[in-house]
Write an enzyme that holds these catalytic residues in place. Sequence first.
Site: not given
Length: 492
Positions: A171, A14
């Site tokens: 997302e 991430d």
Amino acid sequence: MSAAEPVIAGMHPDPSVCRVGEDYYLVCSSFEYFPGIPVFHSRDLVHWTQIGNALDRTSQLLLTPETPSSAGIYAPTLRHHDGRFWLIVTSVSHGGGTMVFTATDPAGPWSDPVRLPGVGGIDPDLAWDDDGTCWCTVAGVGQYRVDPSTGETFGEARELWSGTPGAKAPEAPHLYRIGDHWYLLIAEGGTERGHGVSIARGRSPQGPFEPCPANPVLSHRGTDEPVQNTGHADLVPGPDGSWWLVLLGVRPGGGTPGWHVLGRETFLAPVSWVDGWPVAGPVGATPPWPLHPGPAEPGRDDFDDGVLRPCWISVRDRSEQHCTTRERPGWLTLHARGAGLDDPTVVFVGRRQQHRSCRVRALVDAAAGSGGLAVRLDEEHHYEIEAGSGEVRVLARIGPLRTVVAARAVPAGPLVLHVRVDRARELRDARSGPDTVSFGVEASDGTLTVLAALDGRYLSTEVAGGFTGRVIGAYAATGTVHFDWIDHEPLD
Ligand code: 6LW
């Protein structure tokens, strides 16, 4: 750098990146590990040096035994605005939610959290309009107007774009103004093999957003690329004004279905623009500008510094009471708590495994307890070599099963314990695992006795589940255990 190399190897998923002048800063998720949110610096987007961990105090990050592994801290966004660094993250555990931290120096100290109780969901992003309006965009994809310095939210979330029809898990949104457009970059398809990066654009940060006709702009789904699960990207201009993505990917090994053991790693990919849309890839391409390698992270730590380097992480917390370099100067001392590695309160200090083949050695004094070196995925998936009570044991926990694999009597006194990971270079058949994890002990003349060699697939994300990868390091199971040095050595 060969085509499939990460720029930050090991469990660094991430990634979010920002540029300030000639400097780049990057942060990653950290889950149940403490300290949380590793912070890296680079001048070339390829070589990254860890300069700290943003969340290094319990007033910023409280992970308790009730915080499951792979919960905790998810998907930060790092931005520079108005002379300050802004970090927005979600703690998916109790008492968490969306939090903002600020710093003038990304190496720290970072502020205590400002909580945004009105912002639900995960993967928050921050973007500022010219008039100073701040937008917080979250997975889903929804958007809130917020004041990140007070945590106030103005109104409910507005739905912006739910990604490609039929694709799961829109997302990891990031919103940017580039030229005349606002771009909304997202991940979709889930963080497994179907992962991809898609984008939409509009004239306002609030939309409406028009999807790119070529979505996904980057995905390795259904390919035989060695790097898989590519997605969760952030856009950044290179030093020469070209554009780049940092993104996560995994390197599965072995036969079918492939097992990745290092967690999700950070990769770099070039971006060019065609008709105002990004065209991304190949993942792992080398940039054209001069590279600045910078100092390599030393493999060996003698614990002579008095403080632990930022690469060392512990499970949920690290208190001076249980983990210290002051009690026996030049040694790392661990005082056991709970039921060892099966227990969420285990006293453990490790580094992310960053090389597919590597060797980790430690000089261990277990005269007053038991402990050693562990390869950890979570409480239910770990292998370890443990010294104590006049013997050395190799132990394995795989799901509900726990077993002593090997044991051998050893003479009294400190011992050098070995963990060695060898990546499978040839497949025996379609079921071959990704690597072999072996454990041994050195005699005083340096001769190594290997006690066990275990299939590494059981310490993979595909087997354990969740979002993390292997961490290798020191632990105490009972009493007090001292470590004079630990050496992490790549064998790739
Ligand atoms: C993160 C989500 C994801 O919040 O995995 O790959 C989750 N993407 O965006 C945890 O890392």
